[in-house]
Design a protein around this motif. Structure first.
Motif, PDB file in Angstrom:
ATOM      1  N   TYR A  40      -2.742   8.440  -5.783  1.00  0.00           N
ATOM      2  CA  TYR A  40      -2.988   7.860  -3.849  1.00  0.00           C
ATOM      3  C   TYR A  40      -3.058   6.055  -3.772  1.00  0.00           C
ATOM      4  O   TYR A  40      -1.948   5.260  -2.618  1.00  0.00           O
ATOM      5  N   GLN A  41      -3.257   5.274  -4.359  1.00  0.00           N
ATOM      6  CA  GLN A  41      -2.417   4.193  -4.898  1.00  0.00           C
ATOM      7  C   GLN A  41      -0.954   4.065  -4.763  1.00  0.00           C
ATOM      8  O   GLN A  41      -0.835   2.890  -3.985  1.00  0.00           O
TER       9      GLN A  41
ATOM     10  N   GLU B 141      -9.324   1.176   7.675  1.00  0.00           N
ATOM     11  CA  GLU B 141      -9.157   0.152   6.736  1.00  0.00           C
ATOM     12  C   GLU B 141      -9.095  -1.303   7.060  1.00  0.00           C
ATOM     13  O   GLU B 141      -8.793  -2.262   6.493  1.00  0.00           O
TER      14      GLU B 141
ATOM     15  N   LEU C 175       2.895   2.335   2.214  1.00  0.00           N
ATOM     16  CA  LEU C 175       1.987   2.097   2.899  1.00  0.00           C
ATOM     17  C   LEU C 175       1.796   0.853   4.088  1.00  0.00           C
ATOM     18  O   LEU C 175       1.954   1.023   4.884  1.00  0.00           O
TER      19      LEU C 175
ATOM     20  N   TRP D 209      -2.965  -2.042  11.610  1.00  0.00           N
ATOM     21  CA  TRP D 209      -2.191  -1.352  11.489  1.00  0.00           C
ATOM     22  C   TRP D 209      -0.879  -1.293  11.863  1.00  0.00           C
ATOM     23  O   TRP D 209      -1.429  -1.016  13.725  1.00  0.00           O
TER      24      TRP D 209
ATOM     25  N   ALA E  86      -1.337  10.962   1.741  1.00  0.00           N
ATOM     26  CA  ALA E  86      -2.165   9.489   1.976  1.00  0.00           C
ATOM     27  C   ALA E  86      -3.932   9.621   2.599  1.00  0.00           C
ATOM     28  O   ALA E  86      -5.043  10.099   1.539  1.00  0.00           O
TER      29      ALA E  86
ATOM     30  N   ILE F 169      -8.876   5.847   7.159  1.00  0.00           N
ATOM     31  CA  ILE F 169      -7.676   4.868   6.945  1.00  0.00           C
ATOM     32  C   ILE F 169      -7.685   4.544   8.355  1.00  0.00           C
ATOM     33  O   ILE F 169      -7.113   3.630   8.063  1.00  0.00           O
TER      34      ILE F 169
ATOM     35  N   ARG G 218      -6.389  10.770  -0.332  1.00  0.00           N
ATOM     36  CA  ARG G 218      -8.026  10.508   0.046  1.00  0.00           C
ATOM     37  C   ARG G 218      -9.280  11.385  -0.116  1.00  0.00           C
ATOM     38  O   ARG G 218      -9.927  11.692  -0.284  1.00  0.00           O
TER      39      ARG G 218
ATOM     40  N   TRP H  97      -0.602   4.255  -1.308  1.00  0.00           N
ATOM     41  CA  TRP H  97      -1.411   3.475  -0.140  1.00  0.00           C
ATOM     42  C   TRP H  97      -0.358   1.967  -0.560  1.00  0.00           C
ATOM     43  O   TRP H  97      -0.683   1.470   0.147  1.00  0.00           O
ATOM     44  N   ASP H  98      -0.764   1.661  -1.189  1.00  0.00           N
ATOM     45  CA  ASP H  98       0.271   0.320  -1.362  1.00  0.00           C
ATOM     46  C   ASP H  98       1.457   0.133  -0.620  1.00  0.00           C
ATOM     47  O   ASP H  98       1.857  -0.796   0.345  1.00  0.00           O
TER      48      ASP H  98
ATOM     49  N   TYR I 195       3.820   8.948   5.416  1.00  0.00           N
ATOM     50  CA  TYR I 195       2.699   8.984   4.024  1.00  0.00           C
ATOM     51  C   TYR I 195       1.244   9.536   4.550  1.00  0.00           C
ATOM     52  O   TYR I 195       0.223   9.580   4.643  1.00  0.00           O
TER      53      TYR I 195
END
Length: 308
Positions: free
Chosen positions: A289-290, A53, A296, A57, A263, A50, A267, A293-294, A260
């Protein structure tokens, strides 16, 4: 959630193991085998993945400064922080330091303690069991607690890469610099030039003049080069991305916002279920997760992305 709690949440979601209460295991992240080793490994891997990714961030961003020297073009940006501790206590051979503001240390980072009495608290140690404003380290013997004195904790932050600011309209990346003797009221931008352009033009012959820095480039090995050569001390203010943090102890806490943390579990659940992609657990993990994730991405990435 800390590392152990994340693993236990994954155990709960998997609901696996004969005679086990879901969510009760592992009892520690250390010295595991079989499925529990898979759980601890996948949680740690999910957290690292993560972080990788995206390079921007928000929770991985920090700010540092470097002071120039007249006639010197290249600088290593290795941000150093020094905190005067609010308290330093110990239980057995584990010392706990408390900082007045968030310290941004990462698991396993070296921190130098000075000014404490008894002197056994002092030295350079690897920190663990981190929270936003506390950290633990191992001392050599049992000492009286709390420690006394004006106690400092100094560390070099684990910088991974430079992050620029952007101009309002043209999106040209820049850093900020001010004459050290004057202060921030003198702050002005210095603009980025590609390494190939900078190293072939701004670093040789008659072009190596002295004055207030106007351009900079970012070289391998976390080296910041400026042009013109500084004619005096300037303070360059920059943002940077911290290095990837790892989970190693039961009490290790991921630095991302706690809302979060789930997540990481979801994952890791996908990793655990990869062998059976048709399973309900895998499908559920993907769907849940999606959604996280969105959210986040929406809240933990800057509105204006950066690149280079």
């Amino acid at each position: 959630m800390n590392y152990l709690q994340l693993c236990q949440r994954l155990h709960l979601y998997l609901r696996s193991g004969t005679g086990e209460t879901p969510g009760s295991l592992p009892s520690s992240v250390l010295s595991q085998a079989g499925e529990l080793l898979q759980i601890t490994t996948h949680i740690a891997q999910a957290w690292e993945d993560i972080q990788r990714e995206y390079p921007d961030w928000l929770w991985m961003q920090a700010e540092g400064t470097v002071e120039t020297v007249a006639g010197t073009q290249d600088y290593s940006f290795t941000p150093t922080d020094t905190f005067t501790l609010s308290s330093l206590t110990s239980s057995s051979t584990i010392a706990t330091g408390t900082t007045p503001t968030p310290h941004r240390f990462i698991e396993g980072q070296s921190v130098t303690i000075a000014g404490a009495t008894p002197s056994g608290y002092n030295g350079t140690f690897q920190v663990f069991n981190l929270t936003a404003s506390t950290f633990d380290y191992t001392i050599g013997s049992v000492l009286s607690s709390p420690a006394t004195g004006t106690i400092t904790a100094a560390s070099t932050r684990s910088a991974d890469r430079l992050l620029p600011w952007y101009a309002r309209n043209d999106r040209e990346p820049y850093l900020l610099a001010y004459t050290t003797a004057t202060g921030v009221t003198d702050e002005q931008p210095i603009y980025f030039r590609e390494p190939g352009e900078f190293l072939g033009y701004y670093d040789r012959g008659a072009y190596v003049s002295q004055g207030r820095p106007v351009y900079y480039t970012y070289q391998p090995g976390r080296v910041l080069s400026v042009f013109p050569l500084p004619d005096k001390a300037y303070t360059i203010r920059y943002r940077y991305r911290q290095k990837i943090a790892t989970l190693t102890k039961d009490a290790s806490v991921p630095a991302m916002p706690s809302e979060y943390h789930i997540a990481i579990v979801l994952r890791a659940m996908q990793y655990m279920s990869t062998a059976d992609r048709n399973s309900g657990k895998f499908t559920s993990a993907i769907q849940q997760y999606q959604k996280v994730w969105d959210d986040l991405i929406l809240h933990q990435r800057p509105r204006i992305p950066w690149s280079y």
